[in-house]
Design a protein around this motif. Structure first.
Motif, PDB file in Angstrom:
ATOM      1  N   SER A 627     -29.628   1.745  -5.246  1.00 18.06           N
ATOM      2  CA  SER A 627     -30.643   1.147  -6.127  1.00 18.06           C
ATOM      3  C   SER A 627     -30.235  -0.242  -6.618  1.00 18.06           C
ATOM      4  O   SER A 627     -30.987  -0.895  -7.346  1.00 18.06           O
ATOM      5  CB  SER A 627     -30.896   2.061  -7.329  1.00 18.06           C
ATOM      6  OG  SER A 627     -29.756   2.095  -8.173  1.00 18.06           O
ATOM      7  N   SER A 642     -36.611   5.596 -16.720  1.00 18.10           N
ATOM      8  CA  SER A 642     -37.230   5.607 -15.386  1.00 18.10           C
ATOM      9  C   SER A 642     -36.185   5.870 -14.308  1.00 18.10           C
ATOM     10  O   SER A 642     -36.411   6.642 -13.365  1.00 18.10           O
ATOM     11  CB  SER A 642     -37.928   4.258 -15.144  1.00 18.10           C
ATOM     12  OG  SER A 642     -38.413   4.183 -13.841  1.00 18.10           O
ATOM     13  N   ASP A 646     -35.819   9.135 -11.681  1.00 11.78           N
ATOM     14  CA  ASP A 646     -35.638   8.956 -10.229  1.00 11.78           C
ATOM     15  C   ASP A 646     -34.406   9.724  -9.743  1.00 11.78           C
ATOM     16  O   ASP A 646     -34.412  10.354  -8.683  1.00 11.78           O
ATOM     17  CB  ASP A 646     -35.504   7.464  -9.918  1.00 11.78           C
ATOM     18  CG  ASP A 646     -35.551   7.179  -8.425  1.00 11.78           C
ATOM     19  OD1 ASP A 646     -36.386   7.803  -7.728  1.00 11.78           O
ATOM     20  OD2 ASP A 646     -34.729   6.365  -7.945  1.00 11.78           O
ATOM     21  N   LYS A 649     -35.098  13.456  -9.497  1.00 14.03           N
ATOM     22  CA  LYS A 649     -35.905  13.798  -8.325  1.00 14.03           C
ATOM     23  C   LYS A 649     -35.048  13.885  -7.066  1.00 14.03           C
ATOM     24  O   LYS A 649     -35.245  14.738  -6.209  1.00 14.03           O
ATOM     25  CB  LYS A 649     -37.003  12.751  -8.107  1.00 14.03           C
ATOM     26  CG  LYS A 649     -38.144  12.853  -9.089  1.00 14.03           C
ATOM     27  CD  LYS A 649     -39.133  11.712  -8.852  1.00 14.03           C
ATOM     28  CE  LYS A 649     -40.188  11.661  -9.969  1.00 14.03           C
ATOM     29  NZ  LYS A 649     -41.049  10.475  -9.797  1.00 14.03           N
ATOM     30  N   ARG A 650     -34.078  12.982  -6.971  1.00 17.74           N
ATOM     31  CA  ARG A 650     -33.262  12.884  -5.753  1.00 17.74           C
ATOM     32  C   ARG A 650     -32.047  13.812  -5.783  1.00 17.74           C
ATOM     33  O   ARG A 650     -31.548  14.214  -4.733  1.00 17.74           O
ATOM     34  CB  ARG A 650     -32.784  11.440  -5.556  1.00 17.74           C
ATOM     35  CG  ARG A 650     -33.916  10.476  -5.235  1.00 17.74           C
ATOM     36  CD  ARG A 650     -33.367   9.058  -5.259  1.00 17.74           C
ATOM     37  NE  ARG A 650     -34.391   8.086  -4.968  1.00 17.74           N
ATOM     38  CZ  ARG A 650     -34.392   7.283  -3.910  1.00 17.74           C
ATOM     39  NH1 ARG A 650     -33.418   7.358  -3.033  1.00 17.74           N
ATOM     40  NH2 ARG A 650     -35.345   6.398  -3.728  1.00 17.74           N
TER      41      ARG A 650
END
Length: 809
Positions: A627, A642, A646, A649-650
């Motif tokens: 990222s 945020s 993320d 989720k990963r």
């Protein structure tokens, strides 16, 4: 004036005219330029000693804050990228503009960029200060590739960065704080220093000494490369130091004797305790500096100790008046002592500036010691009797040893030892060009004799294990045939008054033993002998350990000896590159061009392993790298939230995540827990040297290979790698096809030619030079491993069992 003199002056004048020596010939070195041009003038050398001196300079400033009563805690951290951080909780370098500076620079910038700028030139700020050269942190700044200072003061956090001594910007406020202190991080300049690798043990010795000498001051050191760390805090000061030195020995009186006094602005502290051993251990310090060569404070102490012991021994009837006396050498057998003096203007002499030269200190130490010891002996007659009786035994043993030495000389030793292994000498008579291999056993000795270069290499085979000198008195040691042979072969003599390092017949003494348990034991016995009886040979750099290769790699009819695992991996990378091509966004990479990238991937994975061992989640770190995370994320709670969503989720199974606000950094941070991993994502984490290093590597590798999966062509076969780690694994496995890799065991497996080529040939061999980096730790280890007490040895083995390497059992 005669005509000849006039002619000489005229000739010199004409030479000066032709060489045009004028004002333009004078070069002015401004600022810190002079330091970079002549670094050795300021830090002693550009070798390993000078490198560590940089750390000492920064630490000494923190210790001076402690001496002034403002600092209680100092931290030293060695980072993976070769930089070093020193943190203290002192007053912090002043941050306001300096009133005497026309440019309006802050006091902190002046301290870091101007020579001889500091608070030690007047006695208002510091009455007594350490620091051997007193050159200050400005020299550290000048000799660093970069230096960053962070100062906590007046409720604010200030930062400034310098590159090779030049500020890249002004001192700026970056946050708020309730704390105070100074944090300096610097990376030594590879353009200046021969090596930029800090040695943990060297720094640990110095920091331990400083903690002992400044009671109540806590000093910690962490090596992020090896994961070693220690914290030193000694409320008893030098009394604790002596107890620490004797902790694995058997003291003959329970508590150390403490002597202290102050006269004429000079303070003296001495702690001493006797143990039942035979070694003399005296450490001397002046203003916290380890005066390894002694000086006037040591002379005064020795003189007072000998005189007081004889005086009490005679008056109490332990010694027969007029018939018996104790020498200084006798009274110091089994003595452990620490002498610390603090004085306003110390004068150091000797080649290494490690010898105190102030003449007034001798008489002062002598009178204080004499008075205190006399009182102690009168008040503790049972202890005094034990000490003097031990000295009497030492005198008798010394006399026995003298007779044994004379007998040894008369016999001519080497011819009459009766040992089957004789010295095979070399023809070279210059010690500087001569080498002595001390070899374990007759079979290896035979191979070594046949394989050597007779011109400059001598071989001395020793049968079996030599006497453990840690447990033996000097006179008993001289009855050992192997030791007598060794002493005579070296030619130095032995014992006080007889040993002379300058008489050594060889300037390279190489211990060559097998890589098995017996070989390691024999090597340790030999190291004990040299450390206890001939330490000067180690200090002069004469002692080495042979490094036989660890692997034999066979491919077809060719074979190659490989020195270590790093060299083996490099060899495998080279072999892999011959048969492998990797697809990249710009085409195929293979052959020699692929090798440096395989090395970089290997380094990348090692840093990932480093994070993993410290419970930092490699999967999460990989995600952060992809990222391309930046500092701005942590300035906004929304951006960080945020990023956290993320991540969730990963990466599954995140047990806990909590966002906090860090007032000092004026930024947000988040704690994340998953499995056994525990990480705090914050500005300090992404700005740590380790994360910066791996982020740079990831960027470079991504630019070349793109994102996974990666396609590899191995000869006619195609494979896919799901990660960089997978790519490396496929490449190394492919390189091993057709290879036979054998772990190499010992010298006995080699014929003379192989022994020469791998271990004895100066052009190809690898030697490990023996040095004493931490004398306190070295003394402790030899006492634990080779001393009488079993329990400390058992604890040592249990603690370090998993660290053992290259031992064939």
């Amino acid at each position: 004036m005669n005509e000849k003199k006039i002619q000489e002056i005229t000739e010199q004048a004409s030479i000066a005219e032709t060489e045009e020596y004028g004002a333009e010939s004078i070069k002015i070195l401004k600022g810190l330029s002079a330091v970079r041009v002549r670094p050795a003038m300021y830090i002693g050398s550009t070798g390993i000693d000078g490198l560590h001196h940089l750390v000492y300079e920064v630490v000494d400033n923190s210790v001076d804050e402690a001496l002034a009563g403002f600092c209680t805690n100092i931290e030293v951290i060695i980072h993976r990228d070769g930089s070093c951080t020193v943190i203290d909780n002192g007053r912090g370098i002043p941050t306001e503009p300096h009133p005497g500076d026309p440019e309006g620079r802050t006091a902190a910038e002046i301290v870091l960029t101007e020579l001889h700028a500091g608070g030690k030139f007047e006695s208002k700020a510091y009455k007594i200060s350490g620091g051997l050269h007193g050159v200050g942190v400005s020299v550290v700044n000048a000799l660093s590739e970069w230096l960053e200072v962070e100062i906590k003061q007046n409720g604010f956090v200030y930062q400034q960065r310098f590159e090779r001594g030049v500020p890249t910007g002004p001192l700026t406020v970056v946050g708020k704080t309730k704390g105070r202190g100074t944090k300096i991080t610097f990376k030594p300049d590879a353009e200046i220093f021969e090596t930029t690798e800090f040695h943990y043990d060297v720094l640990a010795q110095r920091l331990r000494e400083l903690a002992f000498l400044n009671k109540g001051l806590q000093i910690s050191i962490t090596d992020e490369i090896t994961a070693k760390s220690q914290t030193f805090l000694y409320k008893g000061g030098i009394i604790s130091f002596v107890e620490h030195l004797n902790k694995n020995k058997t003291p003959i009186h329970p508590k150390p004797i403490y002597v202290s006094g102050e006269k004429e602005g000079i303070s003296v502290e001495i702690a001493l305790q006797y143990n039942d051993g035979y070694a003399e251990n005296i450490y001397t310090f002046a203003n916290n500096i380890n005066t390894r060569e002694g000086g006037t404070h040591l002379v005064g102490f020795k003189s007072a100790l000998t005189r007081t012991a004889n005086s009490y021994g005679t008056s109490s009837g332990i010694l027969k008046e007029g018939k018996e006396s104790i020498s200084g050498e006798d009274i110091r057998e089994g003595l452990t002592a620490v002498i610390s003096v603090k004085l306003p203007n110390p004068q150091f002499e000797g080649q290494t500036k490690m010898k105190l030269g102030n003449s007034e200190v001798k008489g002062l130490v002598e009178s204080i010691t004499n008075e205190a010891l006399s009182t102690y002996f009168e008040e503790n007659p049972s202890v005094a009797k034990k000490i003097i009786e031990k000295a009497i035994q030492a005198a008798r043993a010394r006399e026995a040893a003298r007779k044994a030495r004379e007998l040894t000389r008369r016999k001519g030793v080497l011819e009459d030892t009766g040992l089957p292994g004789k010295l095979a000498d070399c023809s070279e008579k210059d010690p500087a060009r001569s080498e002595l291999f001390i070899v374990e056993g007759d079979s290896a000795g035979g191979s070594a004799k046949q394989g050597r270069d007779r011109r400059f290499q001598a071989i001395l085979p020793l049968r079996g294990k030599i006497l453990n000198v840690e447990k033996a008195r000097f006179d008993k040691m001289l009855t050992s045939d192997e030791i007598k042979t060794l002493i005579t072969a070296l030619g130095t003599g032995i014992g006080a008054g007889d040993f002379d390092a300058l008489k050594s017949r060889y300037h390279k003494i190489i211990l060559m033993t097998d890589a098995d348990v017996d070989g390691a034991h024999i090597r340790t016995l030999l190291l004990t002998f040299f450390y206890r009886q001939m330490p000067e040979l180690i200090e002069r750099g004469y002692l080495y350990i042979a490094q036989p290769p660890l692997f034999r790699v066979k491919r077809g009819k060719t074979e190659r000896y490989v020195q270590n695992e790093a060299e083996l991996m490099e060899m495998l990378f080279e072999l892999a590159a011959e048969d492998i091509q990797v697809s990249t966004p710009t085409g195929l990479i293979g052959g020699k061009k692929l090798v440096p990238y395989l090395k970089k991937i290997s380094s990348y994975e090692k840093i990932m392993e480093w994070f993993d061992k410290r419970r930092k989640d490699p999967e999460l770190i990989s995600l952060l790298l992809m990222s391309n995370i930046e500092k701005t994320v942590f300035k906004s709670r929304e951006k960080l939230a945020s990023l956290l969503e993320d991540i969730k989720k990963r990466i599954p199974n995140i047990k806990h995540s909590e966002i906090d606000f860090d007032e000092e950094q004026e930024a947000y941070s988040v704690n994340i827990k998953r499995h056994n991993y525990k990480m705090m994502l914050s500005v300090p984490f992404i700005q740590s040297p380790e994360f910066k290093e791996i982020m740079q590597m990831h960027k470079e590798l991504t630019e070349v290979f793109g994102m996974p999966p990666y396609k590899l062509r191995i000869k006619e076969e195609t494979k896919e790698a799901v990660s960089l780690k997978d790519l490396l694994s496929i490449a190394t496995e492919a390189s091993k096809k057709g290879l036979t890799i054998q772990r190499y065991k010992g010298l006995g497996e080699m014929n003379p030619q192989q022994l020469w080529e791998t271990t004895m040939d100066p052009e190809k061999r690898a030697l490990l030079q023996v040095s004493i980096e931490d004398s306190v730790k070295a003394d402790e280890i030899f006492t634990v491993l080779m001393g009488d007490q079993v329990e400390p040895r058992k604890e040592f083995i249990v603690k370090h069992a998993l660290e053992a390497r290259n031992i064939d059992v």
